[in-house]
Design a protein around this motif. Structure first.
Motif, PDB file in Angstrom:
ATOM      1  N   ASN A 146      15.485  15.148  -3.852  1.00 31.61           N
ATOM      2  CA  ASN A 146      16.387  15.528  -4.935  1.00 31.61           C
ATOM      3  C   ASN A 146      17.271  14.395  -5.410  1.00 31.61           C
ATOM      4  OD1 ASN A 146      16.067  18.460  -5.613  1.00 31.61           O
ATOM      5  ND2 ASN A 146      16.337  18.670  -3.405  1.00 31.61           N
ATOM      6  N   ILE A 147      16.965  13.187  -4.974  1.00 31.45           N
ATOM      7  CA  ILE A 147      17.683  12.017  -5.461  1.00 31.45           C
ATOM      8  C   ILE A 147      16.675  11.006  -5.999  1.00 31.45           C
ATOM      9  CG2 ILE A 147      19.624  12.320  -3.884  1.00 31.45           C
ATOM     10  CD1 ILE A 147      18.433  10.161  -2.104  1.00 31.45           C
ATOM     11  N   ILE A 148      17.178  10.041  -6.715  1.00 31.20           N
ATOM     12  CA  ILE A 148      16.314   9.030  -7.322  1.00 31.20           C
ATOM     13  C   ILE A 148      16.102   7.906  -6.311  1.00 31.20           C
ATOM     14  CG2 ILE A 148      16.081   7.375  -9.225  1.00 31.20           C
ATOM     15  CD1 ILE A 148      18.023   9.251 -10.788  1.00 31.20           C
ATOM     16  N   ARG A 149      14.971   7.971  -5.632  1.00 31.91           N
ATOM     17  CA  ARG A 149      14.584   6.937  -4.667  1.00 31.91           C
ATOM     18  C   ARG A 149      13.071   6.778  -4.709  1.00 31.91           C
ATOM     19  NH1 ARG A 149      17.575   4.291  -0.752  1.00 31.91           N
ATOM     20  NH2 ARG A 149      15.573   3.750   0.161  1.00 31.91           N
ATOM     21  N   MET A 150      12.587   5.642  -4.255  1.00 33.25           N
ATOM     22  CA  MET A 150      11.172   5.333  -4.330  1.00 33.25           C
ATOM     23  C   MET A 150      10.388   5.787  -3.100  1.00 33.25           C
ATOM     24  SD  MET A 150      11.747   1.238  -3.869  1.00 33.25           S
ATOM     25  CE  MET A 150      12.692   1.252  -5.374  1.00 33.25           C
ATOM     26  N   ASP A 151      11.070   6.283  -2.073  1.00 32.07           N
ATOM     27  CA  ASP A 151      10.394   6.604  -0.822  1.00 32.07           C
ATOM     28  C   ASP A 151       9.379   7.738  -0.975  1.00 32.07           C
ATOM     29  OD1 ASP A 151      12.135   5.033   1.427  1.00 32.07           O
ATOM     30  OD2 ASP A 151      13.364   5.713  -0.244  1.00 32.07           O
ATOM     31  N   MET A 152       9.667   8.712  -1.832  1.00 33.07           N
ATOM     32  CA  MET A 152       8.733   9.811  -2.045  1.00 33.07           C
ATOM     33  C   MET A 152       7.454   9.326  -2.728  1.00 33.07           C
ATOM     34  SD  MET A 152       9.772  12.539  -0.681  1.00 33.07           S
ATOM     35  CE  MET A 152      11.263  13.261   0.012  1.00 33.07           C
ATOM     36  N   LEU A 153       7.591   8.366  -3.627  1.00 30.20           N
ATOM     37  CA  LEU A 153       6.409   7.808  -4.282  1.00 30.20           C
ATOM     38  C   LEU A 153       5.560   7.055  -3.269  1.00 30.20           C
ATOM     39  CD1 LEU A 153       4.866   7.358  -6.932  1.00 30.20           C
ATOM     40  CD2 LEU A 153       6.206   5.263  -7.259  1.00 30.20           C
ATOM     41  N   MET A 154       6.194   6.295  -2.389  1.00 25.75           N
ATOM     42  CA  MET A 154       5.431   5.606  -1.346  1.00 25.75           C
ATOM     43  C   MET A 154       4.745   6.615  -0.433  1.00 25.75           C
ATOM     44  SD  MET A 154       6.500   2.690   1.456  1.00 25.75           S
ATOM     45  CE  MET A 154       7.477   3.738   2.521  1.00 25.75           C
ATOM     46  N   ALA A 155       5.445   7.702  -0.091  1.00 24.49           N
ATOM     47  CA  ALA A 155       4.849   8.727   0.765  1.00 24.49           C
ATOM     48  C   ALA A 155       3.620   9.349   0.105  1.00 24.49           C
ATOM     49  CB  ALA A 155       5.879   9.810   1.083  1.00 24.49           C
ATOM     50  N   LEU A 156       3.678   9.556  -1.209  1.00 20.86           N
ATOM     51  CA  LEU A 156       2.522  10.074  -1.946  1.00 20.86           C
ATOM     52  C   LEU A 156       1.316   9.166  -1.763  1.00 20.86           C
ATOM     53  CD1 LEU A 156       0.955  11.674  -4.139  1.00 20.86           C
ATOM     54  CD2 LEU A 156       2.204  10.305  -5.851  1.00 20.86           C
ATOM     55  N   PHE A 157       1.507   7.866  -1.949  1.00 13.79           N
ATOM     56  CA  PHE A 157       0.391   6.927  -1.823  1.00 13.79           C
ATOM     57  C   PHE A 157      -0.090   6.807  -0.372  1.00 13.79           C
ATOM     58  CE2 PHE A 157       2.198   4.785  -5.807  1.00 13.79           C
ATOM     59  CZ  PHE A 157       1.333   5.476  -6.634  1.00 13.79           C
ATOM     60  N   VAL A 158       0.834   6.945   0.578  1.00 15.03           N
ATOM     61  CA  VAL A 158       0.444   6.900   1.994  1.00 15.03           C
ATOM     62  C   VAL A 158      -0.454   8.086   2.336  1.00 15.03           C
ATOM     63  CG1 VAL A 158       1.308   7.150   4.360  1.00 15.03           C
ATOM     64  CG2 VAL A 158       2.414   5.544   2.796  1.00 15.03           C
ATOM     65  N   ALA A 187       1.110   1.668  -2.568  1.00 12.86           N
ATOM     66  CA  ALA A 187       2.292   1.928  -1.740  1.00 12.86           C
ATOM     67  C   ALA A 187       3.055   0.636  -1.487  1.00 12.86           C
ATOM     68  CB  ALA A 187       1.881   2.574  -0.423  1.00 12.86           C
ATOM     69  N   MET A 188       2.326  -0.467  -1.288  1.00 14.64           N
ATOM     70  CA  MET A 188       2.964  -1.771  -1.120  1.00 14.64           C
ATOM     71  C   MET A 188       3.719  -2.160  -2.390  1.00 14.64           C
ATOM     72  SD  MET A 188       1.187  -5.485  -0.323  1.00 14.64           S
ATOM     73  CE  MET A 188       0.317  -5.469  -1.910  1.00 14.64           C
ATOM     74  N   GLY A 189       3.159  -1.836  -3.543  1.00 14.40           N
ATOM     75  CA  GLY A 189       3.815  -2.149  -4.799  1.00 14.40           C
ATOM     76  C   GLY A 189       5.091  -1.359  -5.011  1.00 14.40           C
ATOM     77  N   VAL A 190       5.245  -0.263  -4.270  1.00 15.30           N
ATOM     78  CA  VAL A 190       6.460   0.545  -4.352  1.00 15.30           C
ATOM     79  C   VAL A 190       7.535   0.010  -3.425  1.00 15.30           C
ATOM     80  CG1 VAL A 190       7.453   2.839  -3.967  1.00 15.30           C
ATOM     81  CG2 VAL A 190       5.209   2.615  -5.037  1.00 15.30           C
ATOM     82  N   LYS A 191       7.150  -0.329  -2.174  1.00 11.85           N
ATOM     83  CA  LYS A 191       8.182  -0.690  -1.201  1.00 11.85           C
ATOM     84  C   LYS A 191       7.769  -1.776  -0.227  1.00 11.85           C
ATOM     85  CE  LYS A 191      12.011   1.568   1.023  1.00 11.85           C
ATOM     86  NZ  LYS A 191      12.602   2.805   1.562  1.00 11.85           N
ATOM     87  N   GLY A 192       6.860  -2.632  -0.618  1.00  7.30           N
ATOM     88  CA  GLY A 192       6.555  -3.776   0.210  1.00  7.30           C
ATOM     89  C   GLY A 192       5.556  -3.510   1.324  1.00  7.30           C
ATOM     90  N   PRO A 193       5.514  -4.365   2.342  1.00  4.85           N
ATOM     91  CA  PRO A 193       4.484  -4.311   3.389  1.00  4.85           C
ATOM     92  C   PRO A 193       4.401  -2.994   4.146  1.00  4.85           C
ATOM     93  CG  PRO A 193       5.664  -6.394   3.482  1.00  4.85           C
ATOM     94  CD  PRO A 193       6.391  -5.540   2.496  1.00  4.85           C
ATOM     95  N   LEU A 194       5.492  -2.257   4.263  1.00  4.14           N
ATOM     96  CA  LEU A 194       5.432  -0.968   4.955  1.00  4.14           C
ATOM     97  C   LEU A 194       4.456  -0.019   4.268  1.00  4.14           C
ATOM     98  CD1 LEU A 194       9.129  -0.125   5.946  1.00  4.14           C
ATOM     99  CD2 LEU A 194       7.232  -0.706   7.463  1.00  4.14           C
ATOM    100  N   GLY A 195       4.286  -0.195   2.967  1.00 11.99           N
ATOM    101  CA  GLY A 195       3.357   0.656   2.228  1.00 11.99           C
ATOM    102  C   GLY A 195       1.930   0.528   2.727  1.00 11.99           C
ATOM    103  N   ILE A 196       1.547  -0.666   3.146  1.00 10.48           N
ATOM    104  CA  ILE A 196       0.218  -0.874   3.719  1.00 10.48           C
ATOM    105  C   ILE A 196       0.221  -0.530   5.207  1.00 10.48           C
ATOM    106  CG2 ILE A 196      -1.332  -2.719   4.485  1.00 10.48           C
ATOM    107  CD1 ILE A 196      -1.355  -3.850   1.779  1.00 10.48           C
ATOM    108  N   ALA A 197       1.297  -0.879   5.890  1.00 12.20           N
ATOM    109  CA  ALA A 197       1.339  -0.707   7.340  1.00 12.20           C
ATOM    110  C   ALA A 197       1.233   0.752   7.762  1.00 12.20           C
ATOM    111  CB  ALA A 197       2.624  -1.317   7.896  1.00 12.20           C
ATOM    112  N   PHE A 198       1.936   1.648   7.080  1.00 13.10           N
ATOM    113  CA  PHE A 198       1.930   3.059   7.477  1.00 13.10           C
ATOM    114  C   PHE A 198       0.514   3.653   7.488  1.00 13.10           C
ATOM    115  CE2 PHE A 198       6.596   3.566   6.272  1.00 13.10           C
ATOM    116  CZ  PHE A 198       7.001   3.738   7.581  1.00 13.10           C
ATOM    117  N   PRO A 199      -0.218   3.616   6.367  1.00 13.86           N
ATOM    118  CA  PRO A 199      -1.549   4.237   6.402  1.00 13.86           C
ATOM    119  C   PRO A 199      -2.570   3.453   7.211  1.00 13.86           C
ATOM    120  CG  PRO A 199      -1.172   3.203   4.265  1.00 13.86           C
ATOM    121  CD  PRO A 199       0.120   3.119   5.016  1.00 13.86           C
TER     122      PRO A 199
END
Length: 344
Positions: A146-158, A187-199
């Motif tokens: 419910n707030i404006i943050r990029m983490d939900m978008l990264m979670a979608l791609f993960v 996901a990396m394009g949203v929030k860096g290396p963690l976007g690749i590391a998680f999945p």
């Protein structure tokens, strides 16, 4: 893959033949929980919301869409992909708080749909909806969605990345893993290396647990990392060529290396996430043990492979925020829904 001899899943057959009803319920859950937020007009009052809004405003004003700026200075904290979405939405509905919050709402719709598809393949449609309801009503998702943050978008791609990685391993079709790498790069394009590391870490753990070396080969890891390297080099090369060397040094040395090893921002002890995840899983925390105990071996393996490598990674990293748990939190909802019967 689901066990179709399981009597719980067998009862789900009639419901599984009604996809329109399934999607109406899934999207209705998201709209009910997160759409109502759009009807409460407010300014960008969360610190990150105001910061992102200013980055987008300067991006549009300067016409520089590759180097985010904040108050005339480089903003190397985050890659530009999420800001591009905010810019695109603002061109349709104006540059205001409501426009930015629409991006969050549409992200939640897409995330809900992706998670339903992910779970339906494993536990059937009815329990997938149950998992959806559990995830969307956790304290972490209520706050983060419910707030404006990029983490939900990264979670979608993960979620999408893991979906294709798991299918590549389970179905013996390595070509599907390429889609997994594509979504990991997004996901990396949203929030860096963690976007690749998680999945990727989750997929590697699952492949080894499922089929050892054969499973690992189906992930095409070298090809995927090569694709990611090409994207990063193209972006960095362009910026370097056009005189943004200082920005690149800030990104790679101060942000990535500095915040990972000895963060100057949000430094917390190793056990930080072990403490904060308990209240963030409420009101479903009391059902976690029962869910783990009742879940099938396959679902346990997937949930643990999804959650544990990412959890250990962000625990090791010096800079910590509770919001970083978002991409691995769906694993807990899957586990609970698999082992605890839905009310219906």
């Amino acid at each position: 893959m689901p066990d179709w001899d399981d009597p719980v899943i067998s009862k789900d057959q009639h419901f599984s033949k009604r996809p329109l009803l399934q999607w109406t319920i899934v999207l209705g859950i998201v709209c009910l929980i997160y759409g109502i937020n759009l009807f409460f007009p407010r300014y960008l009052w969360v610190q990150d919301e105001a910061r992102y809004g200013e980055v987008v405003r300067e991006m549009v004003r300067n016409g520089n869409y590759l180097v985010p700026m904040l108050d005339g200075e480089f903003y190397p904290d985050k890659p530009p992909l999420y800001f591009w979405l905010l810019v695109g939405q603002s061109r349709l509905t104006g540059m205001n708080a409501f426009s930015f919050r629409l991006v969050t709402f549409f992200t939640m719709l897409a995330l809900g749909a992706a998670f339903f598809v992910f779970c339906k393949r494993l536990i059937g449609a009815s329990r997938a909806i149950w998992a959806e309801l559990i995830l969307m009503t956790t304290m972490l998702f209520i706050v983060g969605g419910n707030i404006i943050r990029m983490d939900m978008l990264m979670a979608l791609f993960v979620i999408l990345s893991l979906y294709f990685f798991l299918r590549a391993v389970d179905e013996g079709k390595p070509s599907k893993s390429l889609w997994g790498h594509v979504f990991a790069i997004l996901a990396m394009g949203v929030k860096g290396p963690l976007g690749i590391a998680f999945p990727l870490l989750g997929a590697i753990a699952y492949a080894l647990a499922r089929d050892k070396w054969q499973g690992l080969k189906r992930l095409k890891i070298l090809q995927g990392l090569s694709m990611a390297l090409v994207v990063v080099c193209a972006w960095a090369g362009y910026l370097y060529f056009f005189g943004h060397r200082a920005y690149l040094e800030d990104v790679f040395l101060r942000q990535l290396l500095g915040r990972s090893v000895k963060s100057w921002s949000h430094a917390e002890p190793f056990y930080f996430y072990a403490l904060v995840m308990l209240p963030l899983l409420m009101p479903w925390l009391p059902f976690l043990y029962k869910g783990f105990k009742g879940a099938s071996k396959e679902v346990k393996t997937i949930a643990l492979c999804w959650f544990l490598p990412g959890f250990l990674l962000i625990s090791i990293i010096s800079g910590k925020l509770f919001i970083y748990l978002i991409p691995i939190f769906p694993a807990a909802a899957l586990l609970i829904a698999s082992g605890v019967p839905a009310p219906w």
